[in-house]
Design a protein around this motif. Structure first.
Motif, PDB file in Angstrom:
ATOM      1  N   ILE A 237       3.649  -3.466   4.534  1.00 43.48           N
ATOM      2  CA  ILE A 237       4.815  -4.115   3.919  1.00 43.48           C
ATOM      3  C   ILE A 237       4.766  -3.303   2.313  1.00 43.48           C
ATOM      4  O   ILE A 237       4.027  -3.092   1.515  1.00 43.48           O
ATOM      5  CB  ILE A 237       4.371  -5.699   3.287  1.00 43.48           C
ATOM      6  CG1 ILE A 237       4.474  -6.133   4.624  1.00 43.48           C
ATOM      7  CG2 ILE A 237       5.640  -6.042   2.488  1.00 43.48           C
ATOM      8  CD1 ILE A 237       2.722  -6.680   4.773  1.00 43.48           C
TER       9      ILE A 237
ATOM     10  N   THR B 177       7.401  -2.321  -1.016  1.00 46.15           N
ATOM     11  CA  THR B 177       8.748  -2.902  -1.683  1.00 46.15           C
ATOM     12  C   THR B 177       8.969  -1.873  -2.799  1.00 46.15           C
ATOM     13  O   THR B 177       8.187  -0.862  -3.177  1.00 46.15           O
ATOM     14  CB  THR B 177       8.297  -4.223  -2.372  1.00 46.15           C
ATOM     15  OG1 THR B 177       9.410  -4.830  -3.107  1.00 46.15           O
ATOM     16  CG2 THR B 177       7.266  -4.095  -3.467  1.00 46.15           C
TER      17      THR B 177
ATOM     18  N   LEU C  52      -2.082  -9.838   0.873  1.00 50.08           N
ATOM     19  CA  LEU C  52      -0.681  -9.933   0.440  1.00 50.08           C
ATOM     20  C   LEU C  52      -0.328 -10.708  -0.824  1.00 50.08           C
ATOM     21  O   LEU C  52      -0.273 -12.000  -0.584  1.00 50.08           O
ATOM     22  CB  LEU C  52      -0.016 -10.449   1.672  1.00 50.08           C
ATOM     23  CG  LEU C  52       1.678 -10.422   1.612  1.00 50.08           C
ATOM     24  CD1 LEU C  52       2.097  -8.799   1.331  1.00 50.08           C
ATOM     25  CD2 LEU C  52       2.309 -10.824   2.910  1.00 50.08           C
TER      26      LEU C  52
ATOM     27  N   PHE D 106      12.721  -4.460   0.607  1.00 54.82           N
ATOM     28  CA  PHE D 106      11.412  -4.352   1.412  1.00 54.82           C
ATOM     29  C   PHE D 106      11.364  -3.513   2.691  1.00 54.82           C
ATOM     30  O   PHE D 106      12.490  -3.469   3.190  1.00 54.82           O
ATOM     31  CB  PHE D 106      11.383  -5.883   1.694  1.00 54.82           C
ATOM     32  CG  PHE D 106      10.680  -6.908   0.754  1.00 54.82           C
ATOM     33  CD1 PHE D 106       9.581  -7.102   0.273  1.00 54.82           C
ATOM     34  CD2 PHE D 106      11.676  -7.443   0.188  1.00 54.82           C
ATOM     35  CE1 PHE D 106       9.098  -7.767  -0.759  1.00 54.82           C
ATOM     36  CE2 PHE D 106      11.447  -8.372  -1.037  1.00 54.82           C
ATOM     37  CZ  PHE D 106      10.293  -8.578  -1.351  1.00 54.82           C
TER      38      PHE D 106
ATOM     39  N   LEU E 108       9.104  -3.343   6.170  1.00 56.10           N
ATOM     40  CA  LEU E 108       8.061  -4.031   7.082  1.00 56.10           C
ATOM     41  C   LEU E 108       7.995  -2.828   8.271  1.00 56.10           C
ATOM     42  O   LEU E 108       9.026  -2.711   8.814  1.00 56.10           O
ATOM     43  CB  LEU E 108       8.620  -5.431   7.474  1.00 56.10           C
ATOM     44  CG  LEU E 108       8.654  -6.518   6.356  1.00 56.10           C
ATOM     45  CD1 LEU E 108       9.110  -7.699   7.125  1.00 56.10           C
ATOM     46  CD2 LEU E 108       7.669  -6.439   5.273  1.00 56.10           C
TER      47      LEU E 108
END
Length: 171
Positions: free
Chosen positions: A58, A60, A99, A112, A114
């Motif tokens: 993940i 960002t 997380l 984001f 993923l």
């Protein structure tokens, strides 16, 4: 007087779902989230054909993913965690103590990304919801249609909507 111990107030978790209607797959998905209220994103739900446990990363960044889809130096790795993939039609929960919640302040956008190491992330392609348009919203958030990604920061495929949901709470 007798004092009673205070009970901590837990956040009220909300969920904003996009869709689980999949017609394409690739390694990952980049998308923007606009905050109508200040929120913390605590976890994600995704959609995959897989039924194994696989690492998912993940990432960002503040602002949009646009113009930064192939530049890893402009992204922050939030975590790489092992997801217990549930297979087609079932949400795979992407959550772990590793997380930490990601804050999005009211009036701002956060991107984001993923991604799996293999091209098994399901998403939805539609000419009705082009990249950058609002696909799903509630009173706190908007999730915009993003792009599919091949490999880690590889080829970009426009107009691909993440299959899944954001789990969050209002701060």
């Amino acid at each position: 007087p007798i004092s009673t111990p205070s009970v901590p107030t837990l956040p009220l978790f909300m969920e904003l779902e996009t869709t689980y209607s999949a017609n394409r797959k690739q390694a990952g998905n980049m998308f923007d989230v606009f905050a109508k209220k200040t929120v913390d994103i605590s976890s994600f739900k995704i959609h995959t054909l897989l039924t194994d446990t696989l690492p998912i990363s993940i990432y960002t960044r503040d602002g949009s993913w646009e113009n930064y889809d192939k530049d890893p130096s402009q992204w922050q790795l939030v975590a790489t965690i092992n997801a217990e993939c549930k297979g087609y039609g079932e949400p795979t929960i992407v959550s772990s103590p590793l997380l930490t919640p990601t804050r999005i302040t009211k009036g701002s956008t956060k991107a984001f990304y993923l991604t799996f190491e293999v091209p098994e992330m399901l998403y939805h392609y539609s000419t009705e919801h082009v990249t950058g348009t609002v696909f799903s919203e509630d009173s706190s958030l908007q999730i915009l249609t993003g792009v599919g990604k091949a490999g880690l920061f590889g080829a970009t495929y426009p107009t691909r909507q993440m299959n899944g949901a954001l789990v969050y709470y209002v701060v």
